[in-house]
Structure formats: C-alpha cells, structure tokens
Design an enzyme around this catalytic site. Structure first.
Site, PDB file in Angstrom:
ATOM      1  N   SER A  93      29.980  61.083  27.873  1.00  0.00           N
ATOM      2  CA  SER A  93      30.780  62.294  27.968  1.00  0.00           C
ATOM      3  C   SER A  93      31.004  62.869  26.557  1.00  0.00           C
ATOM      4  CB  SER A  93      32.086  61.981  28.699  1.00  0.00           C
ATOM      5  OG  SER A  93      32.719  63.139  29.173  1.00  0.00           O
ATOM      6  N   ASP A 216      26.211  61.847  41.720  1.00  0.00           N
ATOM      7  CA  ASP A 216      27.378  62.603  42.156  1.00  0.00           C
ATOM      8  C   ASP A 216      27.748  63.632  41.088  1.00  0.00           C
ATOM      9  OD1 ASP A 216      29.756  62.687  44.156  1.00  0.00           O
ATOM     10  OD2 ASP A 216      30.703  62.646  42.192  1.00  0.00           O
ATOM     11  N   HIS A 245      30.509  59.980  37.181  1.00  0.00           N
ATOM     12  CA  HIS A 245      30.595  60.180  35.739  1.00  0.00           C
ATOM     13  C   HIS A 245      30.597  58.872  34.947  1.00  0.00           C
ATOM     14  CE1 HIS A 245      31.205  62.825  32.377  1.00  0.00           C
ATOM     15  NE2 HIS A 245      32.383  62.337  32.053  1.00  0.00           N
TER      16      HIS A 245
END
Length: 267
Positions: A93, A216, A245
C-alpha cells in the site's frame, strides 16, 4: 526490536535473521506489526526488517514531516545507518509509494529488487487515471471522518482491507495499530499520499519487481497492477484469488513462498 534516533525522534524497527536484507514497508496508519507472519519466515535465510515509519506504530509521535518525500528520506537514513545494500524492499500500500518516492530522489543504487503489494501508482482519480481509490468528494469524506470519528474510520478501513472479515482477535490488534498515530498526523499523511502521482517514476525503477494484487477490489483494482507491469522495466504480476488488500495476511503461506522464490531468482 530496536530503535535509533533520526533527527530528534526514535524510529522503531523489528529485525530477525542474517543475510540479504529484506525490508518490509507498511501502509498508511499501519505498522511493521502487520508483517508478523513474514519476519519469522524470512529470518531463516535473510535479514528481515520491518520499520515503523515516522510516528506510526512504536516510533515517536513526531508532529512534523508527514509527507512521502520525508518518509523516503527517513528510509534512506534507515538503510544507511544499518549499512544495508542489495536490499529487497517489500512495500505494501503506502509502502509502495514510499519506494517510488525513494527511487525518485535517490535512484536504485542500494536496491536489488522490489515487491509491490496492492498499490496503484496514484490513489487519486485524476481525469486520465480512473484507477485511484479516491475522488475529491471521497477524500474529503474520509478526511472528515478521520477527524470526527476516528474509531469508525479505523473499523471501516479494516473491513475494506480483507476479502473475508478478519477474526475478532485480529481486528482488535489492527485497530490498536491503526489508531496509534494522532488524528492530525494520520490526516496529514493520508492527504499527502493520496494526491501523489508516481506514474512518471515507474520507468526509473530499473530493478526486478514482483507485483502482487488481491483479486478482491474493494480498495485497489487488479488493473492497477497490470498497469504497473506494463510500465515497470522488469516486472511480473501475481494475483491472489483469496485475498483483498492484505495477501500477506490472507494467504501468508503462498505469499511467503512466492516472495522467497522471487528473491532466490535474483542474481
């Protein structure tokens, strides 16, 4: 676990093992604790390190410097202080954004490779970039909720990160980590990291890269990973079908094995 002084504040990090350094970089408001399934595994053959970025986790709650350029300079100081070379940076991220900012400022001289987990080159939906996480209205709403109801913000963030709801015991420790940074700190770095655009930097990342995406798409679409592979000089994509994530937590065994295989394939 260890700390060192970085210009008046303490940077906390975990370290296990010996060998080629593998440095795990966490996401916004998160911490190195999110890699607790990785450090023991990689310590068997590598020097595995997970710093808590400035004011995150157990690092000092310093109120200033919450921009990606500053975080990248902190990363450079971390690598230099510990004399880390031929490093594999594993960014998750916002950790990917820190890597790209590091490359923008300092190039790839200390790097052997990167692993880029679940991140678009920009989190903002620019007119020519529909794959970001936020438009202006969405970012404004997130910033307001962060300032007025941080607990709800944290719980919603956790729910968005996983394909399937995490166990309650995991939700509790994640909530604790996410709520460690003061609201003003969290808001500053969320705003800064969202409005950065690293598409022009991708071509400068002249080391092998492994791009990992969860199928997802509540936060980051797989198409963002496909864009990375098309524009990075040397990259391949792995999609984790059972993940959102956090593939390193949702499918940790496969994640560890694939990253290990990638590192062993390096010159």
């Amino acid at each position: 676990m260890a700390r060192f002084d970085l210009g008046g504040f303490a940077l906390y990090y975990e370290e296990l093992g010996q060998g080629r350094p593998v440095v795990f970089l966490h996401g916004v408001c998160m911490s190195g604790r999110f890699f607790h399934r990785q450090l023991p595994y990689f310590s068997a053959g590598y020097r595995a390190l997970a710093p808590d970025l400035r004011a995150h986790g157990r690092s000092t709650q310093v109120p200033s410097g919450h921009t990606l350029p500053t975080y990248a300079r902190d990363l450079r100081a971390f690598l230099e202080r510990l004399a880390l070379d031929e490093v594999v940076l594993v960014g998750w991220s916002m950790g990917c954004l820190v890597i790209w900012e590091y490359v923008r400022q300092f190039g790839t001289a200390r790097l052997a490779a990167t692993v880029l987990v679940e991140q678009s080159p920009s989190d903002f939906k620019w007119p020519d970039w529909p794959l970001g996480a936020f438009d202006l209205a969405g970012l404004t709403e997130a910033m307001e909720q962060l300032q007025t109801d941080r607990d709800a913000f944290a719980h919603e963030f956790i729910s968005l990160m996983f394909k399937d709801p995490p166990a309650e015991v995991d939700r509790r420790w994640m909530f604790d980590e996410i709520t460690r940074p003061h609201e003003s700190i969290a808001g500053a770095i969320l705003f800064d990291q969202t409005l950065r655009d690293y598409r022009p930097v991708l071509g400068s990342l002249a080391v092998p890269s492994l791009v990992i995406m969860g199928r997802d798409e509540k936060l980051v679409p797989v198409a963002a990973g496909e864009h990375l592979v098309r524009h990075l000089p040397d990259a391949r994509l792995l999609v984790f079908e059972g993940s959102g994530h956090c593939p390193f937590l949702e499918e940790p065994d496969r994640f560890n094995e694939e990253v290990d295989r990638f590192i062993r394939s390096l010159p």
